[in-house]
Write a protein that holds these residues in place. Structure first.
Motif, PDB file in Angstrom:
ATOM      1  N   LYS A   1       0.940  -1.027  -0.086  1.00  0.00           N
ATOM      2  CA  LYS A   1      -0.092  -0.099  -0.055  1.00  0.00           C
ATOM      3  C   LYS A   1       0.889   1.173  -0.073  1.00  0.00           C
ATOM      4  N   ALA A   2       1.963   1.030   0.655  1.00  0.00           N
ATOM      5  CA  ALA A   2       2.872   2.456   0.772  1.00  0.00           C
ATOM      6  C   ALA A   2       3.498   2.676  -0.443  1.00  0.00           C
ATOM      7  N   ASP A   3       3.875   1.537  -1.252  1.00  0.00           N
ATOM      8  CA  ASP A   3       4.511   1.848  -2.654  1.00  0.00           C
ATOM      9  C   ASP A   3       3.303   2.563  -3.502  1.00  0.00           C
ATOM     10  N   SER A   4       2.025   1.978  -3.528  1.00  0.00           N
ATOM     11  CA  SER A   4       1.037   2.680  -4.253  1.00  0.00           C
ATOM     12  C   SER A   4       0.962   4.009  -4.031  1.00  0.00           C
ATOM     13  N   GLU A   5       0.964   4.308  -2.723  1.00  0.00           N
ATOM     14  CA  GLU A   5       0.772   6.001  -2.370  1.00  0.00           C
ATOM     15  C   GLU A   5       2.069   6.656  -2.608  1.00  0.00           C
ATOM     16  N   GLN A   6       3.026   5.921  -2.784  1.00  0.00           N
ATOM     17  CA  GLN A   6       4.341   6.717  -3.232  1.00  0.00           C
ATOM     18  C   GLN A   6       4.017   6.874  -4.825  1.00  0.00           C
ATOM     19  N   LEU A   7       3.460   5.943  -5.499  1.00  0.00           N
ATOM     20  CA  LEU A   7       3.520   6.135  -6.936  1.00  0.00           C
ATOM     21  C   LEU A   7       2.470   7.206  -7.315  1.00  0.00           C
ATOM     22  N   THR A   8       1.297   7.329  -6.493  1.00  0.00           N
ATOM     23  CA  THR A   8       0.295   8.443  -6.551  1.00  0.00           C
ATOM     24  C   THR A   8       1.047   9.612  -6.355  1.00  0.00           C
ATOM     25  N   ARG A   9       1.857  10.125  -5.323  1.00  0.00           N
ATOM     26  CA  ARG A   9       2.341  11.363  -5.052  1.00  0.00           C
ATOM     27  C   ARG A   9       3.345  11.574  -6.344  1.00  0.00           C
ATOM     28  N   TRP A  10       4.097  10.469  -6.624  1.00  0.00           N
ATOM     29  CA  TRP A  10       5.227  10.695  -7.810  1.00  0.00           C
ATOM     30  C   TRP A  10       4.557  11.250  -9.111  1.00  0.00           C
ATOM     31  N   LEU A  11       3.514  10.619  -9.544  1.00  0.00           N
ATOM     32  CA  LEU A  11       2.533  10.853 -10.590  1.00  0.00           C
ATOM     33  C   LEU A  11       2.103  12.442 -10.517  1.00  0.00           C
ATOM     34  N   MET A  12       1.649  12.601  -9.300  1.00  0.00           N
ATOM     35  CA  MET A  12       1.053  14.074  -9.413  1.00  0.00           C
ATOM     36  C   MET A  12       2.043  15.094  -9.180  1.00  0.00           C
ATOM     37  N   GLU A  13       3.232  15.022  -8.646  1.00  0.00           N
ATOM     38  CA  GLU A  13       4.121  15.917  -8.602  1.00  0.00           C
ATOM     39  C   GLU A  13       5.114  15.917  -9.900  1.00  0.00           C
ATOM     40  N   ASP A  14       5.583  14.981 -10.342  1.00  0.00           N
ATOM     41  CA  ASP A  14       6.595  14.807 -11.511  1.00  0.00           C
ATOM     42  C   ASP A  14       5.898  14.573 -12.783  1.00  0.00           C
ATOM     43  N   ILE A  15       4.757  13.905 -12.979  1.00  0.00           N
ATOM     44  CA  ILE A  15       4.445  13.541 -14.333  1.00  0.00           C
ATOM     45  C   ILE A  15       3.059  14.182 -14.857  1.00  0.00           C
TER      46      ILE A  15
END
Length: 244
Positions: free
Chosen positions: A120-134
Motif C-alpha cells: 500500500k505504501a508503494d501505491s501511495e508513493q506512486l500516486t504522489r510521484w505521478l501528481m508531482e512529477d508526471i
C-alpha cells in the motif's frame, strides 16, 4: 493491444517516444539468452516441464517486470528457450501458470532478482510521484502507464496488473485535477467573484444565485485547466520537433 507492449525510448522531447511492439519481439530485443548461472538454476528443476516453465518465467520477468500469464506464453519465446535447454517446446503444454509450482517459482525469481511485492505504501508513493512529477506535463494515459512501469522497475517492485495500474493512475489524475481546480479557485479575487455575480444577476433568479456563482467559478477553472493542458502538449510537440 493485448499481444503488444509499450516501449519507451527517450528523445530530446519532454515526454520521449512510445512504440507498440509485439511482446515476443520486445523480449527478444532485450535478449532471451540464459547465462551459465541462470542455466544451472533452470536445470536444477526436476522435470522438463518445470525447467522450461521456470526459464520462461525468469526471462519474461526480467524483461517485463511481471510474471507471464497463459496468454503471454507465446510460441516464439518457448521455442527459443527450448532450443537453449535442448528440450521439447511442448514440454510446458499443460503447465499451470497459476498453480502452486508457479507460485513457488515466482518467489524464487523475486528473491533472485532482488524485487519485492507491491505494498500500500508503494501505491501511495506512486500516486504522489505521478501528481508531482508526471501529471503536470499533461501526459496521456499510455504515457502514464509507461512512466509507472519505469517507477516500479527503478524501485525493484513487481509490476501491478494493468487493471490495478490504471486504477492508481486514474486516482492520481482525479486528485491532481481536484488540487489544480482548488488552487485556481483559491486565487480568484473578490473582484473576480463579483464579476461573475454581476454577469449572472440578470439571468438568474435569486433562489438560484447561491449555486450558480460557484458553478461559474468552477467552469472558469476548468477552462483554465484545458488551456494549460493544451499549452503543455503544444510545448512538448514543438520541443520534440525542434530536435528532429
Amino acid at each position: 493491444l493485448s499481444d503488444y507492449c509499450c516501449q519507451y525510448l527517450p528523445t530530446p522531447g519532454l515526454m520521449g517516444t512510445l512504440f507498440f511492439v509485439p511482446i515476443s519481439m520486445a523480449i527478444q530485443m532485450d535478449n532471451l539468452f540464459l547465462d551459465s548461472e541462470e542455466r544451472a538454476l533452470v536445470l536444477s528443476k526436476f522435470t522438463a516441464e518445470n525447467q522450461l516453465a521456470f526459464a520462461v518465467m525468469l526471462k519474461f520477468f526480467q524483461n517485463e517486470g511481471r510474471y507471464p500469464t497463459q496468454a503471454d506464453v507465446l510460441p516464439e519465446i518457448v521455442a527459443e528457450l527450448a532450443v537453449q535447454l535442448s528440450l521439447s517446446k511442448t514440454s510446458i503444454a499443460h503447465f499451470n501458470w497459476t498453480g502452486p509450482t508457479a507460485k513457488r517459482f515466482r518467489q524464487e525469481i523475486r528473491a533472485l532478482s532482488n524485487y519485492k511485492e507491491p505494498t500500500k505504501a508503494d501505491s501511495e508513493q506512486l500516486t504522489r510521484w505521478l501528481m508531482e512529477d508526471i501529471l503536470p506535463l499533461a501526459p496521456t494515459l499510455v504515457q502514464c502507464r509507461e512512466h509507472s512501469r519505469q517507477f516500479f522497475r527503478k524501485h525493484h517492485i513487481e509490476l501491478l496488473s494493468q487493471e490495478q495500474l490504471d486504477r492508481h493512475i486514474r486516482s492520481a489524475m482525479r486528485q491532481f485535477e481536484k488540487q489544480f481546480f482548488s488552487g485556481i479557485v483559491a486565487e480568484l479575487s473578490s473582484d473576480t467573484v463579483n464579476s461573475f455575480e454581476n454577469l449572472l444577476i440578470d439571468d438568474t433568479d435569486e433562489s438560484d444565485e447561491e449555486t450558480a456563482v460557484p458553478a461559474a467559478i468552477y467552469a472558469g477553472a476548468a477552462s483554465g485547466l484545458d488551456s494549460t493542458r493544451e499549452n503543455s502538449r503544444t510545448a512538448v510537440s514543438e520541443d520534440a520537433l525542434g530536435h528532429e
